[in-house]
Design a protein around this motif. Sequence first.
Motif, mmCIF file in Angstrom:
data_model
loop_
_atom_site.group_PDB
_atom_site.id
_atom_site.type_symbol
_atom_site.label_atom_id
_atom_site.label_comp_id
_atom_site.label_asym_id
_atom_site.label_seq_id
_atom_site.Cartn_x
_atom_site.Cartn_y
_atom_site.Cartn_z
ATOM 1 N N LEU A 172 26.602 -12.531 -19.603
ATOM 2 C CA LEU A 172 25.561 -13.442 -19.126
ATOM 3 C C LEU A 172 25.739 -14.800 -19.789
ATOM 4 C CD1 LEU A 172 22.427 -11.109 -19.252
ATOM 5 C CD2 LEU A 172 24.033 -11.455 -17.385
ATOM 6 N N SER A 200 29.676 -5.019 -17.154
ATOM 7 C CA SER A 200 29.354 -6.059 -16.173
ATOM 8 C C SER A 200 29.790 -7.403 -16.738
ATOM 9 C CB SER A 200 27.850 -6.098 -15.917
ATOM 10 O OG SER A 200 27.412 -4.838 -15.491
ATOM 11 N N GLY A 242 27.008 -7.688 -20.576
ATOM 12 C CA GLY A 242 26.213 -7.842 -19.361
ATOM 13 C C GLY A 242 25.222 -6.718 -19.127
ATOM 14 N N SER A 254 24.354 -14.355 -14.595
ATOM 15 C CA SER A 254 25.666 -13.743 -14.763
ATOM 16 C C SER A 254 26.749 -14.825 -14.679
ATOM 17 C CB SER A 254 25.892 -12.713 -13.657
ATOM 18 O OG SER A 254 27.214 -12.252 -13.729
ATOM 19 N N CYS A 303 29.102 -10.230 -25.227
ATOM 20 C CA CYS A 303 28.171 -9.742 -24.205
ATOM 21 C C CYS A 303 28.869 -8.796 -23.220
ATOM 22 C CB CYS A 303 27.582 -10.933 -23.454
ATOM 23 S SG CYS A 303 26.445 -10.451 -22.141
#
Length: 585
Positions: free
Chosen positions: A528, A525, A565, A580, A563
Amino acid sequence: MKQLMLGNAAVARGLYEAGCCVISSYPGTPSTEITEEAAKYDEIYCEWAPNEKVAMETAFGACLAGKRSFCAMKHVGLNVAADPLFTMSYTGVNAGMVVGVADDAGMHSSQNEQDSRHHAIAAKVPMLEPSDSAEALEFTKLAYELSEQFDTPVLLKMCTRVAHSQSLVETSGRMEPAVKPYEKDIAKYVMMPGNAIRRHPFVEERTRRLQAWAETASINRVEMSKAEKGDTTVGVITSSTSYQYVKEVFGDAVSILKLGMTNPLPVKLIQDFACKVEKLVVVEELDPVIENHCKALGLAVSGKDFLPVEGEFSQNLIAKKMGEEVYEGRAIDDPIPPRPPVMCAGCPHRGLFYTLSKNKCTVLGDIGCYTLGAVAPLAAMDMTLCMGASISAVHGFNKALGAEAEGKTVAVIGDSTFMHSGMTGLANIAYNQSNSTVIILDNSITGMTGHQQNPTTGYNIKGDPAGKIDLEALCKAMGFTRVRVVDPYDLKACDTVLKEELAVEEPSVIISRRPCALLKYVKHSAPLKVDVVKCVGCRSCMRIGCPAISIREGKAHVDATLCVGCGVCEQLCGVKAFQSTGKEG
Ligand SMILES: Cc1ncc(C[n+]2csc(CCOP(=O)(O)OP(=O)(O)O)c2C)c(N)n1
């Protein structure tokens, strides 16, 4: 053709050139690349077995059938495979069989420091020890000749430095060894007492013949000093990587007896060498195996009186201990900050260990990436012993303490480790019924050793589709009625399921399932970021020990390059400061 080659790749090349047909191994640093490299040769059938015992028995079956075979493992793997090894010493082989074992002095990636030469001595099988890549290739081929000539499995001992260093090798083509058709021979291959008792004298006689071979074998060679005075003051007996260190420190200023075969050891060769030098020194990593052999021959010898039994040797260690100049290297101006190992950003094990830590569980752990659950701030592991021990130990712990332990004690084990030796422990829980909770951390890969497939992943060593064991069905078939699956990225679900399974008064299995974040097919994903206005600097997000999160000027900061996510930190933030970035990784 001459080329630079990793020691382990050179063993693989030796297997190819020797006409090896079947390889079955279990991964373990520093042995893993032998099988990974061998799998690149289409002529060799290669596989990852569930554990080392299975691998060795598979290789034995192949040699029995008449094809040259091989299995590789790390030193502790040889403990697992010791049972077949000791009796294969009695049966001997049909076609040649070689066992690659890689020791890890210095414990770069191991739970103990163990000298595999003891296994060779105890099982009464020959052991060859290459000291560089060229010898790794040459000794592998020689090992097959010895195996067939002396009717024995042969141990090929690597160590971290030889396995993971590159040096020059000269390659040649593949030979096709003469076919050795399988012939039924009950007296040789059926090791029941009446037959085994007749094979034991054969083993002792074979050792005597191998020792005679060792006296004149070119792999055990004397290099007398070429120093100006023809200095014979010091004579060094050495092998493996220690030979390289001695050469680098002394060049040809000392006389050397380099042993390529460390079991059985020669007698006359050593006695003759001792006669030629004034002071005899044995330089060997780990235990005093050669030194004790010399002492048993009545020779005055030094070694472990000034060299350590523990840890890995180096050129500098030898120089320092033997009174030579130490190469200090270039001083680094800025001290390098210590970097303890941590779970990767996005590691699926993190959420589960956070839950165990929060619930103050006693965690009987196992070996894999998840052993890092023991590291602060999670510190959620109480024991790690050897592969598979978590499940057997939770059973014993709960049997010993009963209600005092049940309800707060769990076993954690990875998917590969479960297949390796966790299933039998689970059978014990199912059979002898302890109220134990076992958590299988299924990240769909053997992570710790560099992403090898295993029986639960559905792919084979080449990445092609293969059989896939269904963990839920397996546990249910063993009699567990409570088998739950959770997503370790979902902290709330983990907490609920853990509490529920600890509360029930029957054995249970929780499968914490999410693929390793480093697998190629895993889609990440968006990373963040922290809204510094919302962040109150409470450090709640730091409790999961994610390397992507740090504190900058009192506020949480996310390193977007690390990261993935996963959102575990987000679930810990009481002020919703994590957002996000929307940019998919
Ligand atoms: C007897 C033995 N064989 C091999 C190893 C090397 N080794 C350590 S952990 C591990 C497997 C880890 O895989 P898994 O259980 O799936 O956990 P992950 O690392 O993926 O979290 C292996 C092969 C070992 N320590 N002991």
